[in-house]
Design an enzyme around this catalytic site. Structure first.
Site, PDB file in Angstrom:
ATOM      1  N   SER A  38       0.832  -1.214   0.000  1.00  0.00           N
ATOM      2  CA  SER A  38       0.000   0.000   0.000  1.00  0.00           C
ATOM      3  C   SER A  38       0.857   1.251   0.000  1.00  0.00           C
ATOM      4  CB  SER A  38      -0.850   0.066   1.274  1.00  0.00           C
ATOM      5  OG  SER A  38      -1.824  -0.915   1.270  1.00  0.00           O
ATOM      6  N   GLU A  98     -10.163  -9.353   0.221  1.00  0.00           N
ATOM      7  CA  GLU A  98     -10.950  -8.932  -0.940  1.00  0.00           C
ATOM      8  C   GLU A  98     -11.898 -10.038  -1.393  1.00  0.00           C
ATOM      9  OE1 GLU A  98      -8.601  -6.526  -4.005  1.00  0.00           O
ATOM     10  OE2 GLU A  98      -7.047  -7.464  -2.802  1.00  0.00           O
ATOM     11  N   ALA A 125       2.400  -2.294   4.203  1.00  0.00           N
ATOM     12  CA  ALA A 125       2.086  -1.300   5.225  1.00  0.00           C
ATOM     13  C   ALA A 125       1.574  -2.090   6.419  1.00  0.00           C
ATOM     14  CB  ALA A 125       1.008  -0.362   4.718  1.00  0.00           C
ATOM     15  N   ASN A 255       0.935   3.217  11.105  1.00  0.00           N
ATOM     16  CA  ASN A 255       0.119   3.656  12.254  1.00  0.00           C
ATOM     17  C   ASN A 255       0.548   2.858  13.472  1.00  0.00           C
ATOM     18  OD1 ASN A 255      -1.416   1.544  10.529  1.00  0.00           O
ATOM     19  ND2 ASN A 255      -2.269   1.311  12.569  1.00  0.00           N
TER      20      ASN A 255
HETATM   21  N1  HPA Z   1      -3.558  -3.476  11.161  1.00  0.00           N
HETATM   22  C1  HPA Z   1      -3.625  -4.309  10.115  1.00  0.00           C
HETATM   23  N2  HPA Z   1      -3.178  -3.994   8.906  1.00  0.00           N
HETATM   24  C2  HPA Z   1      -2.640  -2.776   8.743  1.00  0.00           C
HETATM   25  C3  HPA Z   1      -2.547  -1.853   9.792  1.00  0.00           C
HETATM   26  C4  HPA Z   1      -3.041  -2.223  11.080  1.00  0.00           C
HETATM   27  O1  HPA Z   1      -3.004  -1.456  12.052  1.00  0.00           O
HETATM   28  N3  HPA Z   1      -1.952  -0.731   9.297  1.00  0.00           N
HETATM   29  C5  HPA Z   1      -1.694  -0.989   7.986  1.00  0.00           C
HETATM   30  N4  HPA Z   1      -2.105  -2.216   7.646  1.00  0.00           N
END
Ligand code: HPA
Length: 317
Positions: A38, A98, A125, A255
C-alpha cells in the site's frame, strides 16, 4: 471441485508463458521480484526507464484483480542498478480480505518463480505493535505469526504441487539471514541511520482483515510476540519459500496499533470523563486507510533507496 481443476502449476505455467510472450528477451528472466505494498508503488521509479514493460493485471490470464484504493494493479518488468539486473515488480497485490481464495493471493508469486525469480522482496504497510516503533519506521521482518494459517487458511493446503516444492516445507529460516545483513549494511551506507526514521528487525502477524484490530486484539498479538500486524505478505512468503525463492520482507509502520484499554478496563474514566473527552481519548491512534497511505508516501523514498542499494550490492557479490 478444487481437486479436479487444473492445479496452480498448470495455471501459473500458462500465465508465465503469456507474460514471457509480451517481453523482450532481456526482460524474460527476472532475477528478483519486488512486491509493492500500500502506497509503496513508487518502488517502480527505481527501475530504468528503458527497457520497461507494464502489463495491467486485468489483461493477464488467470491473474486476480486488485480492488483496493491505492493499489494500481500492474506487473512491471525492467532493469535496475549498475548491473542492469532484470526485475519484476508487482504493483498492487491480491489480499485475502478482498474475497480471493488463498490460492489466488499467492498466484503471482508462483508465476514469478516460473519466470525464473530467485529472490523476492516483499513490502507492506503495517500497524506497529512494538512500543518502540514510530509511524514511518521500517521493519525488516525476521519471522512471522501466520494466524490464519495455523487454523487451516493456508496457501499450501491441498495436494502438494511437487513441481514447486515439498509437502512439509520448513519455515524456521524463511527470512534470509544474508539479505537481512545486507539490508542493515545498505541502510548505513545510505546514511539513513543518521536520520530519525529507524530500521528495526521484527515479527509480523498476519491477520485476515479487513477491519483493523480491536484494542484487545492488539494486546493479544503483542503478547504473542508480534511487532507489527498486517493483512498480507505471509501467504506470499510461504509460497515463495516452498518454491525455493529467497525472501526479504519489509513493513512500513503506517500507524501505531492501540494497545491501551481505552474506556474498557478503566471503570473510572467512563464515569468521570465527559463524552467529548472520552471520544478524543478513544480516537487517539485509531487506524484509518488515509493515514496508512500518507505515511507510505513519506517513507517510500527511503524504502526505494534501500531496495535499490540492496540490489546493487547483491550483484556485486
Ligand atoms: N492493522 C492491520 N493492517 C494494517 C494496519 C493495522 O493497524 N496498518 C496498515 N495495515
Amino acid at each position: 471441485d478444487t481437486l479436479a481443476a487444473p492445479n496452480a502449476y498448470v495455471r501459473a505455467s500458462e500465465t508465465a508463458d503469456y507474460v514471457r510472450s509480451k517481453l523482450p528477451e532481456v526482460l524474460q528472466k527476472p532475477k528478483v521480484a519486488i512486491v509493492c505494498g500500500s502506497g509503496l508503488g513508487g518502488l517502480v521509479d527505481t527501475i530504468d526507464a528503458e527497457p520497461k514493460v507494464e502489463l495491467a493485471y486485468s489483461t493477464i490470464p488467470n491473474f486476480p484483480r486488485s480492488t483496493v484504493q491505492g493499489h494500481a494493479g500492474n506487473f512491471v518488468f525492467g532493469t535496475i542498478g549498475p548491473q542492469k539486473t532484470p526485475v519484476a515488480l508487482l504493483v498492487g497485490r491480491a489480499h485475502f480480505y478482498e474475497g480471493h481464495t488463498i490460492d489466488l493471493v499467492t498466484f503471482a508469486t508462483r508465476v514469478c518463480r516460473l519466470l525464473g525469480v530467485e529472490t523476492m522482496i516483499v513490502t507492506n504497510a503495517a500497524g506497529g505493535l512494538n512500543e518502540n516503533y514510530e509511524v514511518g519506521d521500517i521493519v525488516c521482518l525476521n519471522d512471522h505469526l501466520n494466524l490464519a494459517g495455523l487454523v487451516g487458511i493456508h496457501p499450501l493446503r491441498g495436494p502438494n504441487i511437487d513441481e514447486f516444492g515439498v509437502r512439509f516445507p520448513p519455515l524456521s529460516d524463511a527470512y534470509d539471514l544474508d539479505l537481512r545483513r545486507r539490508t542493515h549494511e545498505a541502510w548505513k551506507k545510505l546514511g539513513l541511520d543518521q536520520q530519525k526514521r529507524k530500521l528495526h528487525e521484527g515479527v509480523y502477524a498476519f491477520v485476515g482483515g479487513p477491519s483493523y484490530e480491536t484494542r484487545a486484539e492488539c494486546r493479544m498479538l503483542r503478547s504473542l510476540g508480534a511487532d507489527v500486524v498486517g493483512m498480507s505478505t505471509v501467504p506470499e512468503i510461504i509460497v515463495a519459500r516452498h518454491a525455493g525463492v529467497r525472501v526479504l520482507a519489509f513493513s512500513l509502520v503506517t500507524n501505531k496499533a492501540v494497545l491501551d484499554a481505552g474506556s474498557r478496563g478503566n471503570d473510572e474514566a467512563i464515569q468521570t470523563m465527559s463524552k467529548s473527552e472520552l471520544e478524543e481519548h478513544l480516537n487517539k491512534g485509531k487506524a484509518n486507510h488515509q493515514e496508512v497511505l500518507d505515511a507510505g508516501r513519506e517513507a517510500a523514498k527511503d524504502m526505494q533507496a534501500l531496495v535499490k542499494q540492496i540490489l546493487s550490492d547483491l550483484h556485486e557479490g
